[in-house]
Design a protein around this motif. Structure first.
Motif, PDB file in Angstrom:
ATOM      1  N   LEU A 135      -3.842   8.996 -14.453  1.00  0.00           N
ATOM      2  CA  LEU A 135      -3.792   8.404 -13.114  1.00  0.00           C
ATOM      3  C   LEU A 135      -3.810   6.873 -13.187  1.00  0.00           C
ATOM      4  O   LEU A 135      -3.066   6.204 -12.467  1.00  0.00           O
ATOM      5  N   ILE A 136      -4.644   6.341 -14.050  1.00  0.00           N
ATOM      6  CA  ILE A 136      -4.705   4.886 -14.208  1.00  0.00           C
ATOM      7  C   ILE A 136      -3.366   4.359 -14.729  1.00  0.00           C
ATOM      8  O   ILE A 136      -2.856   3.344 -14.251  1.00  0.00           O
ATOM      9  N   GLY A 137      -2.780   5.075 -15.697  1.00  0.00           N
ATOM     10  CA  GLY A 137      -1.472   4.673 -16.216  1.00  0.00           C
ATOM     11  C   GLY A 137      -0.400   4.689 -15.140  1.00  0.00           C
ATOM     12  O   GLY A 137       0.416   3.769 -15.045  1.00  0.00           O
ATOM     13  N   LYS A 138      -0.402   5.710 -14.300  1.00  0.00           N
ATOM     14  CA  LYS A 138       0.583   5.812 -13.221  1.00  0.00           C
ATOM     15  C   LYS A 138       0.372   4.706 -12.179  1.00  0.00           C
ATOM     16  O   LYS A 138       1.327   4.129 -11.668  1.00  0.00           O
ATOM     17  N   LYS A 139      -0.888   4.411 -11.879  1.00  0.00           N
ATOM     18  CA  LYS A 139      -1.198   3.327 -10.942  1.00  0.00           C
ATOM     19  C   LYS A 139      -0.683   2.001 -11.496  1.00  0.00           C
ATOM     20  O   LYS A 139      -0.101   1.187 -10.770  1.00  0.00           O
ATOM     21  N   ASN A 140      -0.864   1.782 -12.783  1.00  0.00           N
ATOM     22  CA  ASN A 140      -0.383   0.554 -13.416  1.00  0.00           C
ATOM     23  C   ASN A 140       1.142   0.500 -13.470  1.00  0.00           C
ATOM     24  O   ASN A 140       1.727  -0.583 -13.367  1.00  0.00           O
ATOM     25  N   GLN A 141       1.801   1.645 -13.621  1.00  0.00           N
ATOM     26  CA  GLN A 141       3.268   1.673 -13.590  1.00  0.00           C
ATOM     27  C   GLN A 141       3.781   1.266 -12.213  1.00  0.00           C
ATOM     28  O   GLN A 141       4.786   0.558 -12.109  1.00  0.00           O
ATOM     29  N   VAL A 142       3.095   1.702 -11.167  1.00  0.00           N
ATOM     30  CA  VAL A 142       3.474   1.305  -9.805  1.00  0.00           C
ATOM     31  C   VAL A 142       3.323  -0.211  -9.661  1.00  0.00           C
ATOM     32  O   VAL A 142       4.209  -0.886  -9.126  1.00  0.00           O
ATOM     33  N   ALA A 143       2.207  -0.752 -10.135  1.00  0.00           N
ATOM     34  CA  ALA A 143       1.987  -2.199 -10.049  1.00  0.00           C
ATOM     35  C   ALA A 143       3.054  -2.959 -10.839  1.00  0.00           C
ATOM     36  O   ALA A 143       3.554  -3.994 -10.384  1.00  0.00           O
TER      37      ALA A 143
ATOM     38  N   PHE B  66      -3.009  19.461  -8.080  1.00  0.00           N
ATOM     39  CA  PHE B  66      -4.215  19.946  -8.744  1.00  0.00           C
ATOM     40  C   PHE B  66      -3.968  20.023 -10.231  1.00  0.00           C
ATOM     41  O   PHE B  66      -2.877  20.371 -10.641  1.00  0.00           O
ATOM     42  N   PRO B  67      -4.867  19.690 -11.079  1.00  0.00           N
ATOM     43  CA  PRO B  67      -6.270  19.300 -10.907  1.00  0.00           C
ATOM     44  C   PRO B  67      -6.477  17.789 -10.815  1.00  0.00           C
ATOM     45  O   PRO B  67      -7.573  17.333 -10.522  1.00  0.00           O
ATOM     46  N   SER B  68      -5.407  17.006 -11.038  1.00  0.00           N
ATOM     47  CA  SER B  68      -5.583  15.552 -11.012  1.00  0.00           C
ATOM     48  C   SER B  68      -5.971  15.048  -9.624  1.00  0.00           C
ATOM     49  O   SER B  68      -6.560  13.970  -9.502  1.00  0.00           O
ATOM     50  N   SER B  69      -5.685  15.823  -8.582  1.00  0.00           N
ATOM     51  CA  SER B  69      -6.059  15.411  -7.227  1.00  0.00           C
ATOM     52  C   SER B  69      -7.576  15.298  -7.080  1.00  0.00           C
ATOM     53  O   SER B  69      -8.064  14.447  -6.334  1.00  0.00           O
ATOM     54  N   ILE B  70      -8.315  16.126  -7.784  1.00  0.00           N
ATOM     55  CA  ILE B  70      -9.778  16.072  -7.732  1.00  0.00           C
ATOM     56  C   ILE B  70     -10.265  14.730  -8.284  1.00  0.00           C
ATOM     57  O   ILE B  70     -11.110  14.060  -7.688  1.00  0.00           O
ATOM     58  N   ILE B  71      -9.701  14.344  -9.401  1.00  0.00           N
ATOM     59  CA  ILE B  71     -10.094  13.076 -10.029  1.00  0.00           C
ATOM     60  C   ILE B  71      -9.590  11.907  -9.189  1.00  0.00           C
ATOM     61  O   ILE B  71     -10.289  10.903  -9.023  1.00  0.00           O
ATOM     62  N   ALA B  72      -8.380  12.030  -8.637  1.00  0.00           N
ATOM     63  CA  ALA B  72      -7.842  10.968  -7.778  1.00  0.00           C
ATOM     64  C   ALA B  72      -8.745  10.746  -6.576  1.00  0.00           C
ATOM     65  O   ALA B  72      -9.000   9.597  -6.190  1.00  0.00           O
ATOM     66  N   ASN B  73      -9.238  11.825  -5.989  1.00  0.00           N
ATOM     67  CA  ASN B  73     -10.165  11.690  -4.856  1.00  0.00           C
ATOM     68  C   ASN B  73     -11.445  10.988  -5.281  1.00  0.00           C
ATOM     69  O   ASN B  73     -11.970  10.152  -4.548  1.00  0.00           O
ATOM     70  N   SER B  74     -11.960  11.321  -6.470  1.00  0.00           N
ATOM     71  CA  SER B  74     -13.193  10.670  -6.943  1.00  0.00           C
ATOM     72  C   SER B  74     -12.958   9.194  -7.229  1.00  0.00           C
ATOM     73  O   SER B  74     -13.881   8.393  -7.158  1.00  0.00           O
ATOM     74  N   MET B  75     -11.712   8.829  -7.562  1.00  0.00           N
ATOM     75  CA  MET B  75     -11.366   7.426  -7.809  1.00  0.00           C
ATOM     76  C   MET B  75     -10.914   6.722  -6.530  1.00  0.00           C
ATOM     77  O   MET B  75     -10.543   5.558  -6.552  1.00  0.00           O
TER      78      MET B  75
END
Length: 187
Positions: free
Chosen positions: A24-32, A151-160
């Motif tokens: 998720l962090i990698g994908k967020k950084n790719q967007v940036a 799912f399941p990354s949505s659970i972690i995305a919500n926590s972040m």
């Protein structure tokens, strides 16, 4: 034996959590990164505008409104900070540049000018690169949004506290076919 299984399950879950979080962090950084590429292309476009405007001024006495609009948009772009502001200015700039291209067609001596031809070719190249940057941005945003919602990354995305991001879209007006005859008749 059950202690080993419990430890193995905990280690496996920790590994999965870390993998998903890092993804998720990698994908967020790719967007940036993709958004930054758009900024680079917009900066390149705005840096070309003074050359285009100065070259055209000598020929286009009757089209000062188009030149003034391009100049104003360029100065606004320097102060834009949010993604929404930049996207709105980009849309306005694209519209103004298309009006400028139509105006250039009405001035044969301007079209024949080597300087304006060089600047217009450079501008076309920047527009193509900008279009590619927008596609790259939308691909990165789609990948990120899928990870945030699935799912399941949505659970972690919500926590972040990660939320889906909007795609770069063009206004409805730009999706319609251009009536070239009407553009030439507006002169």
């Amino acid at each position: 034996m059950s202690l080993i299984i419990t430890i193995a399950v905990i280690v496996l879950l920790a590994f999965i959590y870390i993998s998903l979080r890092n993804g998720l962090i990698g994908k967020k950084n790719q967007v940036a990164n993709a958004e930054s590429s758009i900024d680079v292309m917009l900066k390149k476009r705005f840096d070309l505008l003074p050359n285009l405007i100065e070259t055209a001024k000598a020929y286009m006495q009757h089209e000062k409104t188009v030149l003034t609009e391009l100049t104003e948009l360029r100065s606004q772009a320097n102060s834009a900070t949010s993604t929404d502001e930049k996207a709105a200015l980009d849309k306005q700039m694209s519209t103004a540049l298309s009006h400028f291209r139509v105006a250039v067609e009405a001035y044969p001596e301007l079209k024949a000018n080597e300087n304006i031809d060089t600047v217009l070719r450079s501008m076309n190249e920047v527009e193509a690169q900008l279009s590619a940057s927008r596609r790259s941005f939308n691909a990165a945003v789609t990948d990120f949004n899928n990870a945030v919602e699935m799912f399941p990354s949505s659970i972690i995305a919500n926590s972040m506290n990660l939320k889906t991001l909007p795609l770069f879209e063009i206004p409805e007006v730009e999706r319609q076919n251009i009536d070239a005859a009407a553009l030439f008749n507006n002169k």
